[in-house]
Design a protein around this motif. Structure first.
Motif, short mmCIF file in Angstrom:
data_model
loop_
_atom_site.label_atom_id
_atom_site.label_comp_id
_atom_site.label_asym_id
_atom_site.label_seq_id
_atom_site.Cartn_x
_atom_site.Cartn_y
_atom_site.Cartn_z
N SER A 1 0.81 -1.22 0.00
CA SER A 1 0.00 0.00 0.00
C SER A 1 0.84 1.27 0.00
O SER A 1 0.39 2.32 -0.44
CB SER A 1 -0.94 0.01 1.21
OG SER A 1 -0.20 0.04 2.42
N SER A 2 2.09 1.19 0.50
CA SER A 2 2.94 2.37 0.54
C SER A 2 4.07 2.31 -0.49
O SER A 2 4.91 3.20 -0.52
CB SER A 2 3.55 2.54 1.95
OG SER A 2 4.36 1.42 2.28
N ILE B 1 -5.47 -4.35 -14.04
CA ILE B 1 -5.19 -2.93 -13.80
C ILE B 1 -5.98 -2.37 -12.62
O ILE B 1 -5.48 -1.57 -11.83
CB ILE B 1 -5.45 -2.10 -15.08
CG1 ILE B 1 -4.95 -0.66 -14.89
CG2 ILE B 1 -6.91 -2.13 -15.48
CD1 ILE B 1 -3.47 -0.55 -14.64
N SER B 2 -7.25 -2.81 -12.45
CA SER B 2 -8.05 -2.29 -11.33
C SER B 2 -7.45 -2.67 -9.98
O SER B 2 -7.43 -1.87 -9.04
CB SER B 2 -9.49 -2.82 -11.43
OG SER B 2 -10.14 -2.26 -12.54
N LYS B 3 -6.94 -3.92 -9.89
CA LYS B 3 -6.33 -4.35 -8.63
C LYS B 3 -5.06 -3.56 -8.35
O LYS B 3 -4.78 -3.20 -7.20
CB LYS B 3 -6.02 -5.84 -8.67
CG LYS B 3 -5.46 -6.38 -7.35
CD LYS B 3 -5.28 -7.88 -7.36
CE LYS B 3 -6.61 -8.60 -7.22
NZ LYS B 3 -6.42 -10.05 -7.01
N VAL B 4 -4.27 -3.27 -9.38
CA VAL B 4 -3.06 -2.47 -9.19
C VAL B 4 -3.42 -1.09 -8.65
O VAL B 4 -2.82 -0.58 -7.70
CB VAL B 4 -2.27 -2.34 -10.50
CG1 VAL B 4 -1.14 -1.32 -10.36
CG2 VAL B 4 -1.70 -3.68 -10.92
N LEU B 5 -4.44 -0.47 -9.23
CA LEU B 5 -4.84 0.87 -8.82
C LEU B 5 -5.35 0.91 -7.38
O LEU B 5 -5.13 1.88 -6.66
CB LEU B 5 -5.91 1.41 -9.76
CG LEU B 5 -5.46 1.67 -11.21
CD1 LEU B 5 -6.65 2.05 -12.08
CD2 LEU B 5 -4.39 2.76 -11.26
N SER B 6 -6.02 -0.16 -6.96
CA SER B 6 -6.60 -0.17 -5.61
C SER B 6 -5.62 -0.68 -4.54
O SER B 6 -5.55 -0.13 -3.45
CB SER B 6 -7.87 -1.02 -5.59
OG SER B 6 -7.58 -2.37 -5.93
N PRO C 1 -1.57 1.81 -4.88
CA PRO C 1 -1.82 3.14 -5.48
C PRO C 1 -0.56 3.91 -5.86
O PRO C 1 -0.61 4.81 -6.68
CB PRO C 1 -2.61 3.87 -4.38
CG PRO C 1 -2.27 3.14 -3.11
CD PRO C 1 -2.07 1.72 -3.50
N GLY C 2 0.58 3.55 -5.24
CA GLY C 2 1.82 4.25 -5.56
C GLY C 2 2.60 3.60 -6.68
O GLY C 2 3.66 4.09 -7.06
N MET C 3 2.09 2.50 -7.21
CA MET C 3 2.80 1.80 -8.28
C MET C 3 2.46 2.43 -9.62
O MET C 3 1.29 2.57 -9.97
CB MET C 3 2.43 0.30 -8.30
CG MET C 3 3.14 -0.50 -9.39
SD MET C 3 2.70 -2.27 -9.36
CE MET C 3 3.55 -2.82 -7.86
N LYS C 4 3.46 2.82 -10.37
CA LYS C 4 3.29 3.36 -11.71
C LYS C 4 3.63 2.28 -12.73
O LYS C 4 4.60 1.55 -12.54
CB LYS C 4 4.18 4.58 -11.94
CG LYS C 4 4.14 5.63 -10.83
CD LYS C 4 2.78 6.28 -10.70
CE LYS C 4 2.81 7.38 -9.64
NZ LYS C 4 1.46 7.96 -9.41
#
Length: 311
Positions: free
Chosen positions: A95-96, A118-123, A126-129
């Motif tokens: 998460s961080s 992609i939705s799981k990555v965003l949720s 959140p700091g992963m680009k």
């Protein structure tokens, strides 16, 4: 102290000093470090020489640290704590996490694999680009050079690229080849076999890395070949041009399902002997122990498994 002098310092001496300062007793220090009392005495002698200070005075109640030793204690604790952290990786907190992971894939993988995670990555992260590219722009060479983290590579069975010793590969899922034609294509009104297939003109999505598909090579062994009228860089272009012409587009069944729902196309079976298309995930061994890479790799694998489950 210069690096040349620091390299001669035995870390065991510093650990002994830390415990001596805590226990104020040579026997207790020996027990805690699982050393003999004579070894602790030898270590203390070396420490006195190293710091040019007696460090401790003996008394009836044990060892009494000198003022210099007391001044050393907080610095020693900080230094040994830093060294301990150096050899103990920090606990990974998704998460961080703040970082960028770079992926390259064919257009079809964007739709079916990237779209599924992609939705799981965003949720969850959140700091992963994510930086992504089309596979024909940058791929395995850049993966070897450290410019990419993952490549999702579609290839025919028997068409696996030469990966060398430092790249790992895992099969994600397999797919069958089918043919797409426009809704009023002449082939729909007559028998569809290999002769009919080869009698048509074709549109082909080129792959600069893998070259000619395996089934084209097998046709060539029989003295046969497709009449490829147009080579295009991506699947969407191929589907669009196919829907507006009499060209035949040979593609995976998964992509065909997607194209059929978006364009006026019809599906025909692949009439020539062919092997399955395989989508493989490729990564460099340097990322095997990176927790962020491991997490995303699992998301990619799960996304591919969901495709198999739907099939």
């Amino acid at each position: 102290m210069e690096s040349s002098q620091l390299s001669r310092v035995n870390i065991n001496l510093l650990v002994t000093l830390q415990v001596l300062l805590k226990e104020r007793n040579a026997s207790a220090t020996a027990n805690q470090l699982n050393l003999s009392q004579s070894s602790v005495s030898k270590n203390l002698a070396q420490l006195r020489h190293l710091f040019n200070d007696p460090l401790f005075h003996r008394s009836a109640r044990g060892l009494i640290p000198t003022a210099y030793a007391l001044a050393l204690e907080p610095k020693l604790t900080s230094a040994l704590s830093a060294m301990s952290q150096l050899f103990s990786p920090e606990e990974f907190d998704l998460s961080s996490y703040q970082g960028c992971i770079r992926l390259s894939m064919q257009e079809s993988a964007f739709e079916f694999i990237a779209g599924a995670f992609i939705s799981k990555v965003l949720s969850k992260a959140p700091g992963m680009k994510l930086n992504t590219w089309f596979k024909d722009n940058i791929s395995l060479e850049q993966l070897n050079q450290g410019q990419l983290d993952f490549v999702i590579l579609p290839h025919d069975i028997g068409q696996t690229p030469n990966l060398g010793n430092l790249l790992n590969i895992r099969e994600l899922y397999r797919d069958e080849l089918v043919c797409l034609v426009q809704e009023n294509h002449p082939a729909l009104s007559r028998p569809w076999d290999q002769d009919a297939y080869l009698g048509c003109r074709h549109i082909h999505v080129r792959d600069n890395e893998l070259g000619q598909p395996v089934f084209d090579k097998n046709l060539a062994k029989q003295g046969l070949q497709r009449d490829i009228a147009i080579n295009v860089p991506d699947f969407n272009t191929a589907g669009s041009l196919c829907s507006r012409s009499d060209l035949v587009f040979t593609t995976s069944s998964t992509w065909a399902k997607f194209a059929l729902s978006h364009k006026p196309l019809r599906q025909l079976p692949m009439p020539c002997p062919s092997l399955p298309v395989v989508y493989s995930l490729i990564w460099h061994q340097r990322s095997d122990l990176d927790p962020a890479h491991l997490w995303l790799k699992n998301q990619i694998i799960q996304a591919a498994q969901s495709i198999n489950a739907k099939d």
